[in-house]
Design a protein around this motif. Structure first.
Motif, PDB file in Angstrom:
ATOM      1  N   TYR A 239     -46.048  12.879 -49.808  1.00  0.00           N
ATOM      2  CA  TYR A 239     -46.374  13.016 -51.224  1.00  0.00           C
ATOM      3  C   TYR A 239     -45.306  12.308 -52.055  1.00  0.00           C
ATOM      4  O   TYR A 239     -44.172  12.134 -51.596  1.00  0.00           O
ATOM      5  CB  TYR A 239     -46.455  14.491 -51.618  1.00  0.00           C
ATOM      6  CG  TYR A 239     -47.646  15.207 -51.025  1.00  0.00           C
ATOM      7  CD1 TYR A 239     -48.902  15.106 -51.606  1.00  0.00           C
ATOM      8  CD2 TYR A 239     -47.520  15.976 -49.867  1.00  0.00           C
ATOM      9  CE1 TYR A 239     -50.001  15.749 -51.057  1.00  0.00           C
ATOM     10  CE2 TYR A 239     -48.613  16.623 -49.307  1.00  0.00           C
ATOM     11  CZ  TYR A 239     -49.854  16.501 -49.917  1.00  0.00           C
ATOM     12  OH  TYR A 239     -50.945  17.129 -49.368  1.00  0.00           O
ATOM     13  N   PRO A 240     -45.639  11.895 -53.273  1.00  0.00           N
ATOM     14  CA  PRO A 240     -44.634  11.246 -54.124  1.00  0.00           C
ATOM     15  C   PRO A 240     -43.439  12.164 -54.369  1.00  0.00           C
ATOM     16  O   PRO A 240     -43.581  13.385 -54.433  1.00  0.00           O
ATOM     17  CB  PRO A 240     -45.398  10.971 -55.424  1.00  0.00           C
ATOM     18  CG  PRO A 240     -46.833  10.975 -55.045  1.00  0.00           C
ATOM     19  CD  PRO A 240     -46.954  11.970 -53.931  1.00  0.00           C
ATOM     20  N   LEU A 241     -42.273  11.543 -54.543  1.00  0.00           N
ATOM     21  CA  LEU A 241     -41.031  12.287 -54.730  1.00  0.00           C
ATOM     22  C   LEU A 241     -40.279  11.779 -55.963  1.00  0.00           C
ATOM     23  O   LEU A 241     -40.374  10.601 -56.314  1.00  0.00           O
ATOM     24  CB  LEU A 241     -40.127  12.133 -53.502  1.00  0.00           C
ATOM     25  CG  LEU A 241     -40.674  12.586 -52.145  1.00  0.00           C
ATOM     26  CD1 LEU A 241     -39.740  12.131 -51.026  1.00  0.00           C
ATOM     27  CD2 LEU A 241     -40.851  14.097 -52.115  1.00  0.00           C
ATOM     28  N   GLY A 242     -39.532  12.670 -56.592  1.00  0.00           N
ATOM     29  CA  GLY A 242     -38.582  12.281 -57.627  1.00  0.00           C
ATOM     30  C   GLY A 242     -39.159  11.412 -58.725  1.00  0.00           C
ATOM     31  O   GLY A 242     -40.206  11.709 -59.304  1.00  0.00           O
ATOM     32  N   ASP A 243     -38.454  10.304 -59.004  1.00  0.00           N
ATOM     33  CA  ASP A 243     -38.856   9.414 -60.095  1.00  0.00           C
ATOM     34  C   ASP A 243     -40.224   8.791 -59.852  1.00  0.00           C
ATOM     35  O   ASP A 243     -40.998   8.597 -60.796  1.00  0.00           O
ATOM     36  CB  ASP A 243     -37.813   8.303 -60.285  1.00  0.00           C
ATOM     37  CG  ASP A 243     -36.508   8.819 -60.862  1.00  0.00           C
ATOM     38  OD1 ASP A 243     -36.497   9.938 -61.412  1.00  0.00           O
ATOM     39  OD2 ASP A 243     -35.493   8.097 -60.764  1.00  0.00           O
ATOM     40  N   GLU A 244     -40.535   8.459 -58.590  1.00  0.00           N
ATOM     41  CA  GLU A 244     -41.833   7.845 -58.312  1.00  0.00           C
ATOM     42  C   GLU A 244     -42.958   8.821 -58.665  1.00  0.00           C
ATOM     43  O   GLU A 244     -44.006   8.417 -59.192  1.00  0.00           O
ATOM     44  CB  GLU A 244     -41.945   7.412 -56.845  1.00  0.00           C
ATOM     45  CG  GLU A 244     -41.932   8.542 -55.848  1.00  0.00           C
ATOM     46  CD  GLU A 244     -41.920   8.091 -54.387  1.00  0.00           C
ATOM     47  OE1 GLU A 244     -41.849   6.867 -54.141  1.00  0.00           O
ATOM     48  OE2 GLU A 244     -41.964   8.968 -53.501  1.00  0.00           O
ATOM     49  N   ARG A 245     -42.729  10.091 -58.400  1.00  0.00           N
ATOM     50  CA  ARG A 245     -43.725  11.111 -58.717  1.00  0.00           C
ATOM     51  C   ARG A 245     -43.900  11.233 -60.229  1.00  0.00           C
ATOM     52  O   ARG A 245     -45.031  11.305 -60.729  1.00  0.00           O
ATOM     53  CB  ARG A 245     -43.295  12.447 -58.108  1.00  0.00           C
ATOM     54  CG  ARG A 245     -44.323  13.566 -58.235  1.00  0.00           C
ATOM     55  CD  ARG A 245     -43.987  14.669 -57.263  1.00  0.00           C
ATOM     56  NE  ARG A 245     -44.843  15.827 -57.379  1.00  0.00           N
ATOM     57  CZ  ARG A 245     -45.311  16.524 -56.341  1.00  0.00           C
ATOM     58  NH1 ARG A 245     -45.015  16.160 -55.110  1.00  0.00           N
ATOM     59  NH2 ARG A 245     -46.080  17.585 -56.528  1.00  0.00           N
ATOM     60  N   GLU A 246     -42.799  11.261 -60.956  1.00  0.00           N
ATOM     61  CA  GLU A 246     -42.871  11.354 -62.413  1.00  0.00           C
ATOM     62  C   GLU A 246     -43.597  10.151 -63.009  1.00  0.00           C
ATOM     63  O   GLU A 246     -44.410  10.295 -63.928  1.00  0.00           O
ATOM     64  CB  GLU A 246     -41.465  11.464 -63.002  1.00  0.00           C
ATOM     65  CG  GLU A 246     -40.784  12.797 -62.726  1.00  0.00           C
ATOM     66  CD  GLU A 246     -39.447  12.914 -63.435  1.00  0.00           C
ATOM     67  OE1 GLU A 246     -39.204  12.127 -64.379  1.00  0.00           O
ATOM     68  OE2 GLU A 246     -38.649  13.784 -63.048  1.00  0.00           O
ATOM     69  N   ASN A 247     -43.310   8.962 -62.494  1.00  0.00           N
ATOM     70  CA  ASN A 247     -43.954   7.753 -63.013  1.00  0.00           C
ATOM     71  C   ASN A 247     -45.452   7.755 -62.747  1.00  0.00           C
ATOM     72  O   ASN A 247     -46.256   7.411 -63.625  1.00  0.00           O
ATOM     73  CB  ASN A 247     -43.315   6.511 -62.384  1.00  0.00           C
ATOM     74  CG  ASN A 247     -41.918   6.247 -62.904  1.00  0.00           C
ATOM     75  OD1 ASN A 247     -41.590   6.636 -64.026  1.00  0.00           O
ATOM     76  ND2 ASN A 247     -41.090   5.587 -62.109  1.00  0.00           N
ATOM     77  N   ILE A 248     -45.834   8.134 -61.535  1.00  0.00           N
ATOM     78  CA  ILE A 248     -47.261   8.204 -61.209  1.00  0.00           C
ATOM     79  C   ILE A 248     -47.948   9.248 -62.081  1.00  0.00           C
ATOM     80  O   ILE A 248     -49.040   9.014 -62.618  1.00  0.00           O
ATOM     81  CB  ILE A 248     -47.455   8.528 -59.715  1.00  0.00           C
ATOM     82  CG1 ILE A 248     -46.990   7.350 -58.849  1.00  0.00           C
ATOM     83  CG2 ILE A 248     -48.923   8.852 -59.417  1.00  0.00           C
ATOM     84  CD1 ILE A 248     -46.900   7.665 -57.365  1.00  0.00           C
TER      85      ILE A 248
END
Length: 266
Positions: A239-248
């Motif tokens: 699953y997306p993590l950290g900054d990549e998750r926030e951006n998505i």
């Protein structure tokens, strides 16, 4: 498709945490009500689902779909994909998965004992399939927009399509680059470790990104989505993590917000 090999069957007899607003004021609804209110093409309940289970499932489905509608800031016709989508409970599933989206029949099917928590994931499969012909200039009847876009499909010029393309770009590619994103690569690494090709399928990658976005919303509903943070699968890094998750999440939020406004104005 949501695989079930890591999960234990729980069914509709379990209580699922949710903190969203009341949509039924304690009243019961039926699957017929759900079809009528959201405009689904059909709703099917399996023969092995008893009346008590059917009632519990209908209430859970209704609350989850209402919560999803609120999270996405869209109306009922977006949830039912303009009346093209069907739903099934305890019927039409796949023996290898807890939940399944059937492209041929355009049906989301949740297993009686193991389906809860996968609705958001399967909804995005349905959406990803539905939007293909509107998003890309050339597509087949069974194509997913995410997969075809990754194969250099040509996007139909439209403000909403530009926003959706930004979602896919942030899911699959590193910022300002044609290199695979870390999120995408972790799916491939999980497949390599397990000797499979599932977690790196573009339609699965995008569905996991979407369910992460839904779970991160302040409105919580475990029948709708769970497991993107603390599950065995999450610990694999799929699953997306950290900054990549926030951006998505930000790009999904912008897209669905604008989609909701566009549909409201038509």
């Amino acid at each position: 498709m949501r695989q079930s090999k890591y999960g234990k069957p729980n069914g509709v007899k379990k209580s699922y945490y949710r903190n969203g607003p009341s949509h039924r004021d304690g009243a019961n609804v039926t699957f017929g009500d759900i079809v009528k209110i959201f405009g689904f093409r059909t709703a099917k309940v399996g023969a092995w689902v008893n009346q008590q289970e059917q009632q519990a499932a209908a209430n859970l489905f209704f609350d989850a779909l209402c919560d999803l509608m609120t999270i996405l800031q869209v109306n009922e016709q977006v949830i039912s994909l303009r009346g093209t989508l069907s739903i099934a409970f305890g019927s039409g599933g796949n023996k290898f998965s807890s939940a399944h989206y059937n492209q041929e029949t355009r049906t989301i099917a949740l297993a009686k004992n193991a389906g809860p928590g996968a609705l958001a994931h399967e909804y995005f499969h349905a959406f990803d399939h539905f939007i293909t012909g509107r998003f890309l200039k050339k597509s087949g009847s069974n194509d997913f927009a995410s997969s075809l876009w990754l194969q250099r499909g040509v996007v139909v010029e439209h403000p909403l399509n530009n926003l959706l393309e930004s979602c896919y770009q942030h899911i699959f590619l590193k910022p300002d680059s044609d290199e695979p994103s870390d999120f995408f690569k972790r799916g491939a690494q999980a497949d390599k470790a397990l000797g499979s090709y599932y977690y790196a399928l573009p339609q699965e990658v995008s569905a996991r990104a979407f369910e992460s976005f839904v779970q991160d919303n302040p409105i919580k509903n475990q029948f709708l989505v769970k497991g993107t943070k603390q599950s065995v699968e999450a610990k694999l890094g799929i699953y997306p993590l950290g900054d990549e998750r926030e951006n998505i999440n930000q790009h999904f939020n912008t897209y669905f917000c604008m989609l909701g406004k566009a549909v409201h104005n038509t």
